[in-house]
Design a protein around this motif. Structure first.
Motif, PDB file in Angstrom:
ATOM      1  N   ALA A  53      11.368  90.986  57.352  1.00  0.00           N
ATOM      2  CA  ALA A  53      10.085  91.085  58.045  1.00  0.00           C
ATOM      3  C   ALA A  53       9.621  89.778  58.655  1.00  0.00           C
ATOM      4  N   GLY A  54       9.978  88.661  58.071  1.00  0.00           N
ATOM      5  CA  GLY A  54       9.602  87.375  58.647  1.00  0.00           C
ATOM      6  C   GLY A  54       8.109  87.189  58.812  1.00  0.00           C
ATOM      7  N   GLY A  55       7.331  87.685  57.864  1.00  0.00           N
ATOM      8  CA  GLY A  55       5.881  87.520  57.907  1.00  0.00           C
ATOM      9  C   GLY A  55       5.131  88.693  58.504  1.00  0.00           C
ATOM     10  N   ALA A  56       5.835  89.595  59.158  1.00  0.00           N
ATOM     11  CA  ALA A  56       5.179  90.785  59.709  1.00  0.00           C
ATOM     12  C   ALA A  56       5.048  91.851  58.625  1.00  0.00           C
ATOM     13  N   GLU A  57       3.952  92.589  58.658  1.00  0.00           N
ATOM     14  CA  GLU A  57       3.812  93.720  57.741  1.00  0.00           C
ATOM     15  C   GLU A  57       4.518  94.930  58.341  1.00  0.00           C
ATOM     16  N   ILE A  58       5.260  95.629  57.508  1.00  0.00           N
ATOM     17  CA  ILE A  58       5.988  96.815  57.946  1.00  0.00           C
ATOM     18  C   ILE A  58       5.218  98.066  57.518  1.00  0.00           C
ATOM     19  N   VAL A  59       4.987  98.959  58.471  1.00  0.00           N
ATOM     20  CA  VAL A  59       4.283 100.212  58.216  1.00  0.00           C
ATOM     21  C   VAL A  59       5.164 101.349  58.726  1.00  0.00           C
ATOM     22  N   VAL A  60       5.371 102.361  57.906  1.00  0.00           N
ATOM     23  CA  VAL A  60       6.133 103.536  58.333  1.00  0.00           C
ATOM     24  C   VAL A  60       5.142 104.610  58.780  1.00  0.00           C
ATOM     25  N   ALA A  61       5.222 104.997  60.053  1.00  0.00           N
ATOM     26  CA  ALA A  61       4.351 106.043  60.591  1.00  0.00           C
ATOM     27  C   ALA A  61       4.869 107.407  60.164  1.00  0.00           C
ATOM     28  N   SER A  62       3.965 108.229  59.683  1.00  0.00           N
ATOM     29  CA  SER A  62       4.340 109.516  59.098  1.00  0.00           C
ATOM     30  C   SER A  62       4.408 110.630  60.132  1.00  0.00           C
ATOM     31  N   HIS A  97       2.204  91.676  70.020  1.00  0.00           N
ATOM     32  CA  HIS A  97       1.615  91.249  68.758  1.00  0.00           C
ATOM     33  C   HIS A  97       1.778  92.317  67.680  1.00  0.00           C
ATOM     34  N   ALA A  98       1.969  93.551  68.115  1.00  0.00           N
ATOM     35  CA  ALA A  98       2.284  94.663  67.219  1.00  0.00           C
ATOM     36  C   ALA A  98       3.011  95.702  68.052  1.00  0.00           C
ATOM     37  N   ALA A  99       3.855  96.494  67.401  1.00  0.00           N
ATOM     38  CA  ALA A  99       4.614  97.489  68.149  1.00  0.00           C
ATOM     39  C   ALA A  99       4.915  98.702  67.283  1.00  0.00           C
ATOM     40  N   PHE A 100       4.861  99.865  67.918  1.00  0.00           N
ATOM     41  CA  PHE A 100       5.418 101.083  67.361  1.00  0.00           C
ATOM     42  C   PHE A 100       6.851 101.153  67.865  1.00  0.00           C
ATOM     43  N   LEU A 101       7.822 101.087  66.960  1.00  0.00           N
ATOM     44  CA  LEU A 101       9.225 101.040  67.342  1.00  0.00           C
ATOM     45  C   LEU A 101       9.989 102.169  66.672  1.00  0.00           C
ATOM     46  N   GLU A 102      10.717 102.924  67.465  1.00  0.00           N
ATOM     47  CA  GLU A 102      11.516 103.999  66.914  1.00  0.00           C
ATOM     48  C   GLU A 102      12.608 103.485  65.981  1.00  0.00           C
ATOM     49  N   ALA A 103      12.683 104.089  64.799  1.00  0.00           N
ATOM     50  CA  ALA A 103      13.813 103.929  63.880  1.00  0.00           C
ATOM     51  C   ALA A 103      14.149 105.344  63.454  1.00  0.00           C
ATOM     52  N   ASN A 104      14.874 106.053  64.288  1.00  0.00           N
ATOM     53  CA  ASN A 104      14.992 107.499  64.158  1.00  0.00           C
ATOM     54  C   ASN A 104      15.928 107.937  63.049  1.00  0.00           C
ATOM     55  N   LYS A 162      13.378 113.753  60.210  1.00  0.00           N
ATOM     56  CA  LYS A 162      13.137 114.396  58.925  1.00  0.00           C
ATOM     57  C   LYS A 162      14.425 114.549  58.130  1.00  0.00           C
ATOM     58  N   ASP A 163      15.532 114.837  58.817  1.00  0.00           N
ATOM     59  CA  ASP A 163      16.795 115.141  58.154  1.00  0.00           C
ATOM     60  C   ASP A 163      17.723 113.947  58.009  1.00  0.00           C
ATOM     61  N   ASN A 164      17.598 112.964  58.894  1.00  0.00           N
ATOM     62  CA  ASN A 164      18.592 111.899  58.969  1.00  0.00           C
ATOM     63  C   ASN A 164      18.033 110.508  58.691  1.00  0.00           C
ATOM     64  N   ASN A 165      16.882 110.466  58.051  1.00  0.00           N
ATOM     65  CA  ASN A 165      16.311 109.177  57.680  1.00  0.00           C
ATOM     66  C   ASN A 165      15.465 109.362  56.431  1.00  0.00           C
ATOM     67  N   ASP A 166      15.047 108.257  55.870  1.00  0.00           N
ATOM     68  CA  ASP A 166      14.228 108.279  54.657  1.00  0.00           C
ATOM     69  C   ASP A 166      13.204 107.154  54.761  1.00  0.00           C
ATOM     70  N   PRO A 167      11.913 107.456  54.647  1.00  0.00           N
ATOM     71  CA  PRO A 167      10.887 106.418  54.821  1.00  0.00           C
ATOM     72  C   PRO A 167      11.069 105.223  53.890  1.00  0.00           C
ATOM     73  N   GLU A 168      11.440 105.463  52.638  1.00  0.00           N
ATOM     74  CA  GLU A 168      11.626 104.357  51.701  1.00  0.00           C
ATOM     75  C   GLU A 168      12.827 103.504  52.096  1.00  0.00           C
ATOM     76  N   LEU A 169      13.893 104.142  52.514  1.00  0.00           N
ATOM     77  CA  LEU A 169      15.091 103.418  52.941  1.00  0.00           C
ATOM     78  C   LEU A 169      14.781 102.495  54.104  1.00  0.00           C
TER      79      LEU A 169
END
Length: 272
Positions: free
Chosen positions: A234-243, A158-165, A218-225
């Motif tokens: 998103a298909g109705g799911a809310e997207i949250v970027v974990a800091s 129903h919710a997941a923490f998913l790596e997007a490294n 920190k070096d190879n990704n961007d939270p806004e991107l």
């Protein structure tokens, strides 16, 4: 029928995730200090008295840095495999360590924690789902590739923490040496934005209300991107970027009695 979830920190500088109901909770990994874990939980209105166990995914320092002191201070059982304990060099009292077996659920009060094997360059790496009264949350980070185990568990959440490294172009153009780039994208390193997005688009269940994007480089990704990339699909799911610098808000995951799932509500009040 609800779970409360938060990322206390997410990144190569430390990982710690809170999942619990109103009475009990678990921490998945403790890669930040005991003091910082306590401080961030307190800011969310969470009490360490609710935490009944710690589950360790693998031995890398950003997942175990604070576990020994936290476990000793609060006499918390640490669910960790013998290989992870050995390779992590952790000094934890033997009476606080408990082995677990992949795909065998562990009951922590009314919470049901299920470990499963994943692809990562560690001695005995696992990911976890936490379930309570029909609601399930997954904590899926440090993934070298999308495997059948990950797909099976992700599509039940129903919710997941998913790596997007990492963003593939940023990694390619970046300052990392070739051997490190090869390790990151070599099948047992980390999941790229595109790989994570493909999993999300192909296997997101209709009732998944929140996706927490975790373990960003920190070096190879961007939270806004990465937020914009996933929000488009998103298909109705809310997207949250974990800091990697601070905790997320506390989120409340609910399921209705008729199997239609209410969206998460952002809770920033002191519930515990």
């Amino acid at each position: 029928m609800s779970l409360f979830v938060a990322s206390l920190n997410s990144g190569s500088n430390g990982n710690c995730y809170y999942v619990g109901n109103k009475d009990e909770a678990v921490l998945i990994d403790v890669g930040i200090s005991c003091r910082e874990t306590e401080t961030r939980m307190a800011r969310l209105g969470l009490s360490m008295r609710k935490v009944k166990a710690i589950f360790i995914s693998h031995e890398h320092s950003d997942h175990i840095r604070g576990v020994a002191i936290l476990a000793k201070k609060y006499k918390l059982p640490v669910y960790i495999t013998p290989l992870t304990l050995l390779h992590g060099g952790l000094a934890i009292d033997a009476d606080l360590t408990i082995d677990f077996i992949a795909e065998t659920p562990v009951s922590i009060g009314e919470l049901l924690v299920t470990p499963f094997m994943k692809l990562h360059d560690a001695a005995h790496p696992h990911s976890f789902t936490v379930a309570y009264e029909g609601v399930k949350v997954g904590v899926f980070t440090d993934l070298g590739a999308v495997c059948e185990n990950l797909v099976q568990h992700f599509q039940q959440c129903h919710a997941a923490f998913l790596e997007a490294n990492y963003d593939e172009e940023m990694l390619e153009r970046g300052r990392y040496p070739y051997h490190l780039k090869r390790r990151i994208r070599g099948g047992k390193g980390h999941l790229s934005n595109k790989q994570a997005l493909a999993l999300f688009m192909d296997y997101k269940p209709s009732y998944m209300s929140h996706l927490f994007l975790a373990h960003l480089s920190k070096d190879n990704n961007d939270p806004e991107l990465v937020y914009n990339l996933f929000s488009t699909h998103a298909g109705g799911a809310e997207i949250v970027v974990a800091s990697r610098y601070h905790e997320t808000a506390l989120y409340h995951i609910c399921a209705s009695a008729v199997n239609s799932y209410a969206p998460l509500v952002n809770l920033q009040t002191s519930l515990f």
